[in-house]
Scaffold this motif. Sequence first.
Motif, short mmCIF file in Angstrom:
data_model
loop_
_atom_site.label_atom_id
_atom_site.label_comp_id
_atom_site.label_asym_id
_atom_site.label_seq_id
_atom_site.Cartn_x
_atom_site.Cartn_y
_atom_site.Cartn_z
N VAL B 30 0.85 -1.19 0.00
CA VAL B 30 0.00 0.00 0.00
C VAL B 30 0.89 1.25 0.00
O VAL B 30 1.85 1.33 0.77
N THR B 33 -1.06 7.39 1.96
CA THR B 33 -1.37 8.80 1.64
C THR B 33 -1.39 9.63 2.92
O THR B 33 -0.71 10.65 3.01
N VAL B 63 -3.33 3.88 -0.88
CA VAL B 63 -3.80 3.32 -2.16
C VAL B 63 -3.03 2.03 -2.42
O VAL B 63 -1.81 1.98 -2.29
N GLU B 65 -1.03 -0.60 -4.13
CA GLU B 65 -0.03 -0.48 -5.20
C GLU B 65 0.14 -1.82 -5.92
O GLU B 65 0.17 -1.88 -7.14
N GLY B 77 -4.89 0.56 -6.99
CA GLY B 77 -5.70 1.76 -7.16
C GLY B 77 -6.80 1.91 -6.13
O GLY B 77 -7.36 3.00 -5.97
N ASP B 78 -7.11 0.82 -5.41
CA ASP B 78 -8.16 0.91 -4.39
C ASP B 78 -7.69 1.77 -3.22
O ASP B 78 -6.55 1.62 -2.75
N LEU B 79 -8.59 2.62 -2.75
CA LEU B 79 -8.34 3.35 -1.51
C LEU B 79 -8.71 2.44 -0.35
O LEU B 79 -9.79 1.85 -0.34
N LYS B 132 -11.63 -1.77 1.99
CA LYS B 132 -11.70 -0.93 0.79
C LYS B 132 -12.75 0.16 0.99
O LYS B 132 -13.84 -0.10 1.49
N GLY B 136 -15.15 7.43 -4.89
CA GLY B 136 -13.92 8.15 -5.13
C GLY B 136 -14.17 9.64 -4.97
O GLY B 136 -15.29 10.06 -4.67
N GLN B 347 -5.72 9.73 -3.72
CA GLN B 347 -6.57 8.88 -2.88
C GLN B 347 -6.97 7.63 -3.60
O GLN B 347 -6.47 6.96 -4.30
#
Lengths: 347, 347
Positions: B30, B33, B63, B65, B77-79, B132, B136, B347
């Motif tokens: 991850v 952020t 996020v 990775e 790409g998932d927050l 998750k 967005g 994010q």
Amino acid sequence: MRATLFGGPGDITVGERPDPRLETPTDAVVRVTLGCVCGSDLWYYRGVNPHALGPIGHEFIGVVEQVGADVTTLRPGDLVVAPFTYCDGTCANCAAGWTGNCLHGGSFGNHGIDGGQGEFVRVPYADATLVKVPGGGHSDTTLKSLLALSDVMCTGHHAAVSAGIEPGATVAVVGDGAVGLCAVIAAKRLGADRIIALSRNPTRQALAREFGATDIVIERGDDVTKLIMDMTGGLGVDAALECVGTGQSMATAFSIARVGSIVGAIGVPHDSVVPIDTVIFRNVGLRGGVAPARRYIPELLDDVLAGRVNPGLVFDYETDLDGIADAYTAMIERRATKSLVRISAGQ
Amino acid sequence: MRATLFGGPGDITVGERPDPRLETPTDAVVRVTLGCVCGSDLWYYRGVNPHALGPIGHEFIGVVEQVGADVTTLRPGDLVVAPFTYCDGTCANCAAGWTGNCLHGGSFGNHGIDGGQGEFVRVPYADATLVKVPGGGHSDTTLKSLLALSDVMCTGHHAAVSAGIEPGATVAVVGDGAVGLCAVIAAKRLGADRIIALSRNPTRQALAREFGATDIVIERGDDVTKLIMDMTGGLGVDAALECVGTGQSMATAFSIARVGSIVGAIGVPHDSVVPIDTVIFRNVGLRGGVAPARRYIPELLDDVLAGRVNPGLVFDYETDLDGIADAYTAMIERRATKSLVRISAGQ
């Protein structure tokens, strides 16, 4: 009347006391038929905990002799179980079910209230305090179990309820005194599948098994922790019941309690220390205390009368009022698990 | 990558660490952020509690990775919100809901696991651990509140849940740190009618009121006990939440707890002593501990996204990774309630 008198540590005699009489319209006077000696009485006897000089004894059943003008649910001749504390039934604590913490209540046999180890007792708030036993012609076995409802069975039940025992649970009972043995009954009654009793005494081991214990362990200290963790796949028990009140018993209970479980504790604390690191880092809770016996008696009474539970088996010694001193020493010397005292005849 | 490094008491710096990579098929990496500094980090900083030298920080959002081959619920790409402990989701403790006590889990930012105060974190058991965040384009306000779900909001919620708060309850929150403030949110969310916050700090008093506190008391020790007993008709509160972890806070919580209630305690214990006489003679229980954050996050996340709760308001200081040392000292010097650290954008 004749009543047991506490004259200070080690000093238990039978003496004369004024016959109790109705003092308020909500009182009843009860003629005690059966009384008994509690483990907590021994703490007074040993001088470890304070007790007012005078009448003593907080567990009894008996027959209603007189009722005050405002008593509506009881009549002379009724057989009643007295919870070990009296309560008004209306204060905020009683309303919330905590009858053992009544704001206007107290314990029998202390601070000027008659004791259950005497011939008669004035019972305050009689409607709220006493539980009438339906029917008649009860066997001596049943009467002994009714006497056990006065304190030890309710107290063992409180440990079990406090620990949140659910059907299928694995439970350990720390302490093989009368309350610990009753906690075994309570655990089984609440649906525990496996009940591990900690006991080194063959007589008590046998009674624990009769009450529903599935395993007996004789180890103590670190050994018992290791053994019970091994017995539970390294997880610990779903509920640990602390029925002693010492530092060692509290430590043992927490050491074998599963993550997220609750230690149900009812032992009067002496050198007890709560292992706060276990509370916080293993999420093991602690609940219990003075049992709300008045709240519990009705449901347990049903089971006693139906023969589903028989807590009276904890009485393995009996005498009459004249033998009260030996009733104490028999327990001190561990000749007795719990001493029954036959005060007067009838039911 | 760059990460905050704990070099011993008082020694917080930013240094280089190997970029984390997938080590097992259930891992995710991850990109952090937002991270922050926890009150418990300060105990390490002060040298009161031990912490391995190296990465530190256990609260973060970020996020995804990379994901391992066996990760099924997350994609790059998932927050995600990371609870402060990772967990396998399948062990006996996780199955029972005690995800903070996972038999194969641990805390981020200690014992060789990457910390949340660094650019990237390898997350073990990613499916079981990470939550998750749907949607967005979340606002910065929302993102801060999501970060608060990593620990402090879940921990305050755990205090409230452990104390068994029911609708209409009167609750007292002992401790006005970020967790205590979140406990106010939790108490209100569970339906408490009256929430008494103990705080002497005007900024925190204002935030407590914004979160739902109905009363602020500034007294301490015996004075606060007397005041709160007076405020509750002499009975005490239905739930006392201990959100500090010191002897004084534990004593205060028990002293104001109503008969039969439960103290919900989540403070990491330092000189805490549980007043066992209150447990036994007033039937005041104790529950709480390391919060099962992973279990709580989904329901709290719903409330954050719907704008019903806004725990991110506890962040009243912010910096970037280069400012991490001052993020600690700001909290030590009480310039900040809780320090936010912006680690990377997006994010």
